[in-house]
Write a protein that holds these residues in place. Structure first.
Motif, PDB file in Angstrom:
ATOM      1  N   THR A 210       0.595  -0.926   0.055  1.00 33.46           N
ATOM      2  CA  THR A 210      -0.011   0.084   0.261  1.00 33.46           C
ATOM      3  C   THR A 210       1.398   1.278  -0.176  1.00 33.46           C
ATOM      4  O   THR A 210       2.105   1.086   0.732  1.00 33.46           O
ATOM      5  CB  THR A 210      -0.472  -0.390   1.000  1.00 33.46           C
ATOM      6  OG1 THR A 210      -0.197   0.075   2.413  1.00 33.46           O
ATOM      7  CG2 THR A 210      -1.766  -1.426   1.580  1.00 33.46           C
TER       8      THR A 210
ATOM      9  N   ARG B 116      -2.812   0.090   5.698  1.00 32.20           N
ATOM     10  CA  ARG B 116      -3.594  -1.156   5.293  1.00 32.20           C
ATOM     11  C   ARG B 116      -4.284  -0.763   2.958  1.00 32.20           C
ATOM     12  O   ARG B 116      -4.424  -1.602   2.940  1.00 32.20           O
ATOM     13  CB  ARG B 116      -4.092  -1.892   5.902  1.00 32.20           C
ATOM     14  CG  ARG B 116      -3.605  -2.064   6.531  1.00 32.20           C
ATOM     15  CD  ARG B 116      -4.176  -3.186   7.938  1.00 32.20           C
ATOM     16  NE  ARG B 116      -4.861  -4.180   7.643  1.00 32.20           N
ATOM     17  CZ  ARG B 116      -5.795  -4.969   7.008  1.00 32.20           C
ATOM     18  NH1 ARG B 116      -7.128  -4.122   7.725  1.00 32.20           N
ATOM     19  NH2 ARG B 116      -5.788  -6.222   6.630  1.00 32.20           N
ATOM     20  N   ASP B 117      -4.768   0.560   3.558  1.00 32.89           N
ATOM     21  CA  ASP B 117      -5.657   0.779   2.802  1.00 32.89           C
ATOM     22  C   ASP B 117      -4.696   0.223   0.725  1.00 32.89           C
ATOM     23  O   ASP B 117      -4.020   0.822   0.197  1.00 32.89           O
ATOM     24  CB  ASP B 117      -6.039   2.307   2.226  1.00 32.89           C
ATOM     25  CG  ASP B 117      -7.493   2.860   1.276  1.00 32.89           C
ATOM     26  OD1 ASP B 117      -6.913   1.926   0.172  1.00 32.89           O
ATOM     27  OD2 ASP B 117      -7.784   3.263   0.987  1.00 32.89           O
ATOM     28  N   ALA B 118      -5.391  -0.809  -0.152  1.00 39.13           N
ATOM     29  CA  ALA B 118      -4.695  -1.003  -0.888  1.00 39.13           C
ATOM     30  C   ALA B 118      -5.543  -0.849  -2.018  1.00 39.13           C
ATOM     31  O   ALA B 118      -5.141  -1.459  -3.218  1.00 39.13           O
ATOM     32  CB  ALA B 118      -5.116  -3.135  -0.235  1.00 39.13           C
ATOM     33  N   ARG B 119      -5.805  -0.053  -1.803  1.00 28.92           N
ATOM     34  CA  ARG B 119      -7.298   1.067  -3.345  1.00 28.92           C
ATOM     35  C   ARG B 119      -5.877   1.059  -4.424  1.00 28.92           C
ATOM     36  O   ARG B 119      -6.464   0.714  -5.586  1.00 28.92           O
ATOM     37  CB  ARG B 119      -7.737   1.950  -3.008  1.00 28.92           C
ATOM     38  CG  ARG B 119      -9.387   1.394  -2.721  1.00 28.92           C
ATOM     39  CD  ARG B 119     -10.110   2.255  -1.766  1.00 28.92           C
ATOM     40  NE  ARG B 119      -9.929   3.065  -1.045  1.00 28.92           N
ATOM     41  CZ  ARG B 119     -10.614   3.932  -0.567  1.00 28.92           C
ATOM     42  NH1 ARG B 119     -11.796   4.056  -0.434  1.00 28.92           N
ATOM     43  NH2 ARG B 119      -9.513   4.613   0.892  1.00 28.92           N
ATOM     44  N   ASP B 120      -4.930   1.592  -3.973  1.00 31.85           N
ATOM     45  CA  ASP B 120      -3.920   2.182  -5.235  1.00 31.85           C
ATOM     46  C   ASP B 120      -2.860   1.583  -4.732  1.00 31.85           C
ATOM     47  O   ASP B 120      -1.207   1.947  -4.233  1.00 31.85           O
ATOM     48  CB  ASP B 120      -3.910   3.415  -4.629  1.00 31.85           C
ATOM     49  CG  ASP B 120      -2.716   4.143  -6.096  1.00 31.85           C
ATOM     50  OD1 ASP B 120      -2.607   3.266  -7.016  1.00 31.85           O
ATOM     51  OD2 ASP B 120      -2.850   5.755  -5.511  1.00 31.85           O
ATOM     52  N   PRO B 121      -1.826   0.309  -4.994  1.00 26.10           N
ATOM     53  CA  PRO B 121      -1.207  -0.068  -4.722  1.00 26.10           C
ATOM     54  C   PRO B 121       0.220  -0.284  -5.223  1.00 26.10           C
ATOM     55  O   PRO B 121       0.341   0.174  -6.902  1.00 26.10           O
ATOM     56  CB  PRO B 121      -0.792  -1.856  -4.202  1.00 26.10           C
ATOM     57  CG  PRO B 121      -2.448  -1.463  -5.820  1.00 26.10           C
ATOM     58  CD  PRO B 121      -2.862  -0.412  -5.833  1.00 26.10           C
TER      59      PRO B 121
ATOM     60  N   GLU C  70      -5.597   3.278   6.939  1.00 21.93           N
ATOM     61  CA  GLU C  70      -5.080   4.221   5.717  1.00 21.93           C
ATOM     62  C   GLU C  70      -3.804   3.493   5.399  1.00 21.93           C
ATOM     63  O   GLU C  70      -3.338   3.185   4.272  1.00 21.93           O
ATOM     64  CB  GLU C  70      -4.884   5.495   6.057  1.00 21.93           C
ATOM     65  CG  GLU C  70      -6.326   6.344   6.390  1.00 21.93           C
ATOM     66  CD  GLU C  70      -5.883   7.652   7.165  1.00 21.93           C
ATOM     67  OE1 GLU C  70      -5.357   8.477   6.310  1.00 21.93           O
ATOM     68  OE2 GLU C  70      -5.788   7.295   8.407  1.00 21.93           O
TER      69      GLU C  70
END
Length: 308
Positions: free
Chosen positions: A253, A274-279, A272
């Motif tokens: 992330t 750990r947020d993997a939406r934009d890896p 936040e």
């Protein structure tokens, strides 16, 4: 794969007397490669020897019109690794392809696993990978060409119960592959990892009656492509299971930057973090190691850093 050949190429396949390795060796032989079929013929635990399995695969390749030679040395020692690669160099004069498939299996609960169980599995899967790569790599670099395929497992990627030794070994193989890919890039040597699954003798004791078709031959074409001169990737992992071929990869992330942290703040921002939406997916070759550092440093620079 039907249109891709290996004429003039020499391939070494470890653990090729049975299962997946046998399927790889037979496919490469059928497509024109001269194949060194390596297998000491031991039990699944790694104990004992039997030249029969390797010799049988050599006969199968030859009866199909191909050319092959047997090697009964063990990958588990440095000297054995040398002997395996020398079998190709002495018999065929070169080595173009190395597929390290050899494996053994000593399952036990973590609380009961012995140092002997650990070493026996590391010696074949992980140290074995080093032992054959170490001797093949200089010859490939000198020739300006090579394809190395190392074997990991979903056990190495995701873990499983009762296989701490196997999981450790298979995870370590990924690190070795990345180094081979990096150091081989300027010499025309590519290295990738196959993460295969098939019903072989390693599945003994497992009820596979409800499994879809999972014969070793289903995984072999992915290995064949990774071993071919047309292979366009290096430092990557391909999964092959029950007819599915996919890419596995390591990602990060973007995370959160702060000029300082407290334990409480890590907990408060963990969603936040750990947020993997934009890896970030950083290619090993040419520079994932440096890219990781430079992108992390960029977040910390005064010009770009923002306190969240």
């Amino acid at each position: 794969m039907a249109d891709l050949g290996f004429d003039g190429r020499v391939a070494v396949v470890t653990g090729a007397g049975r299962g997946l390795g046998r399927a790889y060796a037979r496919l490469l032989g059928a497509l024109g490669a001269k194949v060194v079929v390596n297998d000491p013929g031991g039990a699944m635990s790694g104990e004992g020897t039997d030249p029969g399995p390797a010799d049988a695969v050599v006969r199968e390749i030859e009866e199909a019109g191909g050319e092959a030679a047997a090697s009964h040395a063990s990958v588990a020692t440095f000297e054995g690794g040398r002997a395996i690669i020398d079998a190709a160099l002495d018999r065929f004069g070169r080595i173009d392809v190395l597929v390290h498939n050899a494996g053994n299996h000593r399952p036990a609960p973590l609380a009961e696993m012995t140092p002997e169980d650990l070493d026996a599995v590391l010696d074949v899967h992980l140290r074995g990978a080093f032992n054959v790569v170490r001797h093949a790599f200089p010859a490939m670099c000198a020739a300006g060409y090579g394809r190395v395929v190392l074997t990991s497992s979903i056990g190495g990627l995701y873990g499983n119960r009762r296989v701490a030794n196997y999981a450790m070994a298979k995870a370590g193989v990924i690190g070795l592959s990345n180094v081979v890919a990096l150091e081989g890039a300027e010499h025309g040597v590519k290295c990738n990892v196959i993460v295969p699954a098939a019903v072989t003798r390693m599945a003994a004791g497992i009820d596979t009656s409800a499994y879809p078709p999972m014969e070793p031959e289903l995984a072999a074409p992915a290995v064949g492509w990774l071993a071919h001169e047309s292979c366009s990737i290096t430092g990557e992992m391909l999964v092959a299971i029950a007819g599915r071929v996919a890419r596995a990869f390591v990602g990060e992330t973007p995370g959160v930057h702060r000029p300082s942290w407290t334990i409480d703040e890590v907990g408060e921002r963990i969603a936040e973090i750990r947020d993997a939406r934009d890896p970030w997916i950083l290619p090993v070759v040419p520079s994932a190691h440096n890219d990781h550092i430079s992108r992390s440093f960029a977040m910390a620079s005064p010009a770009t850093a923002k306190e969240g």
